[in-house]
Scaffold this motif. Structure first.
Motif, PDB file in Angstrom:
ATOM      1  N   CYS B 159       0.830  -1.201   0.000  1.00 17.67           N
ATOM      2  CA  CYS B 159       0.000   0.000   0.000  1.00 17.67           C
ATOM      3  C   CYS B 159       0.861   1.245   0.000  1.00 17.67           C
ATOM      4  O   CYS B 159       0.629   2.187  -0.753  1.00 17.67           O
ATOM      5  CB  CYS B 159      -0.874   0.041   1.251  1.00 17.67           C
ATOM      6  SG  CYS B 159      -2.290  -1.018   1.127  1.00 17.67           S
ATOM      7  N   LEU B 163       0.361   3.105  -3.378  1.00 18.20           N
ATOM      8  CA  LEU B 163      -0.643   4.159  -3.345  1.00 18.20           C
ATOM      9  C   LEU B 163      -0.048   5.528  -3.141  1.00 18.20           C
ATOM     10  O   LEU B 163      -0.440   6.503  -3.754  1.00 18.20           O
ATOM     11  CB  LEU B 163      -1.608   3.907  -2.188  1.00 18.20           C
ATOM     12  CG  LEU B 163      -2.807   3.030  -2.453  1.00 18.20           C
ATOM     13  CD1 LEU B 163      -3.649   2.985  -1.206  1.00 18.20           C
ATOM     14  CD2 LEU B 163      -3.620   3.583  -3.603  1.00 18.20           C
ATOM     15  N   LEU B 269      -6.801   2.576   4.439  1.00 22.71           N
ATOM     16  CA  LEU B 269      -5.722   1.902   3.724  1.00 22.71           C
ATOM     17  C   LEU B 269      -4.390   2.318   4.302  1.00 22.71           C
ATOM     18  O   LEU B 269      -4.141   3.503   4.502  1.00 22.71           O
ATOM     19  CB  LEU B 269      -5.754   2.276   2.240  1.00 22.71           C
ATOM     20  CG  LEU B 269      -6.960   1.794   1.465  1.00 22.71           C
ATOM     21  CD1 LEU B 269      -6.948   2.400   0.078  1.00 22.71           C
ATOM     22  CD2 LEU B 269      -6.928   0.280   1.386  1.00 22.71           C
ATOM     23  N   SER B 331      -0.845   3.825   9.230  1.00 22.13           N
ATOM     24  CA  SER B 331      -1.006   4.202   7.831  1.00 22.13           C
ATOM     25  C   SER B 331      -0.390   5.530   7.498  1.00 22.13           C
ATOM     26  O   SER B 331      -0.550   6.019   6.398  1.00 22.13           O
ATOM     27  CB  SER B 331      -2.468   4.182   7.423  1.00 22.13           C
ATOM     28  OG  SER B 331      -3.277   4.356   8.517  1.00 22.13           O
ATOM     29  N   ILE B 486      -2.826  -3.838  -5.227  1.00 16.91           N
ATOM     30  CA  ILE B 486      -2.460  -2.475  -4.850  1.00 16.91           C
ATOM     31  C   ILE B 486      -1.310  -1.954  -5.708  1.00 16.91           C
ATOM     32  O   ILE B 486      -1.230  -0.780  -6.040  1.00 16.91           O
ATOM     33  CB  ILE B 486      -2.065  -2.433  -3.347  1.00 16.91           C
ATOM     34  CG1 ILE B 486      -3.311  -2.504  -2.482  1.00 16.91           C
ATOM     35  CG2 ILE B 486      -1.249  -1.228  -3.013  1.00 16.91           C
ATOM     36  CD1 ILE B 486      -4.129  -1.254  -2.474  1.00 16.91           C
TER      37      ILE B 486
END
Lengths: 146, 506
Positions: B159, B163, B269, B331, B486
């Motif tokens: 992630c 991301l 996320l 996160s 992802i």
């Protein structure tokens, strides 16, 4: 100097150091199938692969800094390093007084502003941390005075 | 009902005078660092790591203080974005897009007060979301064994690199460096010294506080010097209405709700916090507004754009606490540091926290409610006072940051060695950041490295060394698949996001 290629080369060097110094990491008595060596080797591999990609890819030139900023950056790093080394020897108050004056000058203070703010900061923060919050700070040269 | 009882218990913890005081202090400090361009929650929380120990605070109190700073800085970041078009921190980039034009039109007071309220709406809804979902998720996560944990952490790293980062290779490199740094010191399983190079100071490993302060405080000063262009004179626009009116609130309320929802899910996320959330909310709202061209003022100061961005931003920062508390997967940089602090208290982050540390978990959740109310109450009348922070010259601020950093690092081990290390880490981190290597994966790698290695070794011990065990359960398989997805997804996501949102680090 500052681009992806240099970064890739440094990453490869780091991976090599990790691998060379990590190879000998074997437990004298092994209780488990995976010893202390495996994980560092995996990280070395990850870093090495990233390094290789960056080295091949190239590009990513960092925005150049002008001369004045570069001198400032070097001065700031040196000041902080000297501060770290002299922190215990000179004691908190004196070393902070010196550091704060120089750093304020680097960030564009006029000399009288730099000195005044350094005096207030070094003495004030000593009183706050050492007397107020019970953080023991080195007294150094001023040992008997404080 | 059980949840309600726990929540009430949490309020009892959060409402003790010490914890209320810490939440208020955190809210003020957070808003202040949020206002300052360059300094964000990561920097403030990093500098506080050693201080909470020096003060001897119990774990729940330090978490409450740090959470208040984190949330407060989201409120603060919008002030400088609206007034001077400089986002006070990364996730306020989108705020400036609509906020600054509003302030140029003499509506600064309206923009500031309205965004404070929508920030509050976002935070409040996300905190209710935490209460509803976190206990369920933590119960479910109790079934996680070492195999699932390994897959979960790989998912978290995927992630972060997929991301968040513009340049996935550099994010992965940062994570690798963090993992490598976490191996320094004595290996608990075998007693072997790893990468200590015979230095006694390294036997216990790199001190967490030294590393985070070097990474986030010292390197920030070097960046400040690079971006420092003398003192800007900040003028807070005078006149104009100070407060929004009811029709403006009614006009923007649906946008705030949509922003809150988007922010909430993005915040879940790992790796995607307020920056991605607010960018996605903004582009969604903009597309919706373009359909009815009559009221569309996007780009020239649309209140809906401002409202949705602030709601999403705060919602995401609050929902960030769900993966952190239930799975032990932070996160953002800030929650990674908070998690690192938990390990310093010898608490193992993960689903067990809900059962073993109800005071801490529910006290923290309750304090989010209290902190947000404090921030709303503070932010509307005191916005001028906070904006004054922008006039503090760098030459006052920087020596102050050095002093707090140095005292913090020194108080941990009382060794000059760690001070020198702090400066070295700061200089290296500056170089890495100049090359756009993100710092959040690095600190995440360092915090999760030990846990990842332990679980990997435990899993392989169970199977006597057979690696197939790593994808032997369906939860693990789903997580591995999600990790792969992802890494592919951002190429799709990137087309949805406006270009301003691509560079993010928080």
């Amino acid at each position: 100097m500052s681009n992806n290629r240099t970064l890739g080369a440094v990453a490869l060097l780091m991976a090599a150091i990790l691998a060379i110094f990590g190879w000998g990491l074997v437990a004298p008595f092994a209780y488990e199938p995976v010893g202390p060596r495996a994980f560092p080797m995996i990280t070395a591999l990850v870093i090495g692969i990233c390094g290789a990609i960056l080295l091949v890819q190239g590009g990513g030139e960092a925005e150049p800094v002008n001369r004045k900023t570069l001198i400032g950056l070097i001065m700031l790093c040196l000041t902080l390093l000297i501060y770290a080394v002299l922190f215990e020897r000179l004691g908190y108050v004196l070393s902070t007084l010196g550091m704060s004056t120089v750093v304020a000058l680097i960030f564009g203070a006029k000399p009288h502003q730099a000195i005044l703010s350094a005096v207030v900061l070094s003495v004030g923060s000593y009183l706050l941390f050492d007397h107020g919050l019970d953080v023991v700070l080195p007294t150094g040269l001023l040992g008997d005075l404080l | 009902m059980e949840t309600l009882a726990f929540l009430m218990h949490g309020f009892a913890v959060a409402a003790t005078p010490t914890n209320l005081g810490l939440a208020a202090m955190g809210a003020v400090v957070g808003t202040m660092v949020g206002v300052l361009p360059g300094l964000g929650p990561v920097n403030a929380v990093a500098m506080l790591v050693p201080v909470v120990f020096a003060l001897g605070l119990p774990p729940e109190s330090s978490m409450i203080l740090m959470a208040a700073i984190y949330i407060g800085s989201e409120y603060g970041g919008r002030i400088s974005a609206i007034l001077i078009n400089v986002p006070g921190e990364a996730s306020a980039v989108m705020t400036a897009l609509e906020g600054y034009p509003l302030s140029r039109q003499g509506l600064a007071g309206v923009a500031l007060s309205l965004s404070a309220v929508t920030s509050f709406i976002g935070s409040l809804l996300a905190t209710i979301g935490i209460v509803l979902f976190a206990p369920i998720l933590s119960k479910w996560a109790l079934a996680f064994g070492p195999v699932e944990y390994v897959a979960l952490m790989v998912f978290a790293f995927a992630c972060l690199t997929g991301l968040l980062a513009d340049q996935p290779v550099k994010a992965l490199l940062a994570a690798g460096i963090g993992l490598a740094l976490s191996t320094i010191g004595i290996d608990a399983n075998s007693g072997v010294m790893r990468y200590t190079f015979d230095m006694p100071n390294l036997i216990d490993g790199l001190a967490f506080s030294t590393l985070v302060i070097g990474l986030f405080a010292i390197s920030e000063l070097l960046i400040l010097l690079q971006t420092h262009h003398g003192e800007k004179s900040v003028q807070i626009p005078k006149g104009g209405r100070k407060l929004f009116n009811l029709s403006e609130l009614r006009f923007t309320f649906p946008a705030a709700l949509r922003g809150s929802a988007i922010g909430f899910f993005i915040g879940l996320l790992p790796g995607a916090g307020g920056t991605v959330g607010s960018a996605l909310a903004y582009s969604t709202e903009r597309k919706m507004a373009e359909r009815s061209a009559k009221t569309n003022r996007f780009g020239n100061g649309d209140l809906r754009g401002l409202a949705t961005v602030e709601a999403a931003n705060n919602s995401a920062s609050n929902s960030n606490f769900i993966p952190m508390l239930t799975l032990g997967i932070p996160s953002s940089g800030t929650t990674a540091i908070m998690l690192g602090v938990l390990t310093l208290y010898n608490l193992t982050p993960g689903p067990m926290l809900f059962t073993s540390q109800p005071d801490l978990v529910w006290g923290l959740i309750a304090s989010l409610f209290i902190g947000n109310i404090m921030l709303l109450a503070m932010n509307i009348p005191l916005v001028g006072v906070f904006a004054r922070m922008l006039t503090v010259p760098a030459w006052v601020l920087v020596p102050f940051i050095v002093v707090v950093s140095a005292v913090g690092v020194y108080s941990g081990k009382s060794a000059s060695f760690d001070l020198v290390l702090m400066v070295a880490v700061g200089a290296i981190a500056y170089w890495l950041r100049r090359l756009q290597v993100p710092m959040a994966p690095l600190i995440l790698g360092f915090v999760l490295g030990g846990i990842l290695e332990t679980n990997l070794r435990r899993a392989l011990s169970l199977s006597a060394g057979d690696a197939q065990i790593l994808w032997s359960s369906w939860i693990a398989i789903v997580l591995w698949a999600a990790a792969v997805a992802i890494l592919v997804l951002p190429h799709v996501l990137r087309r949805l996001l406006p270009p301003e949102a691509r560079l993010s680090e928080d």
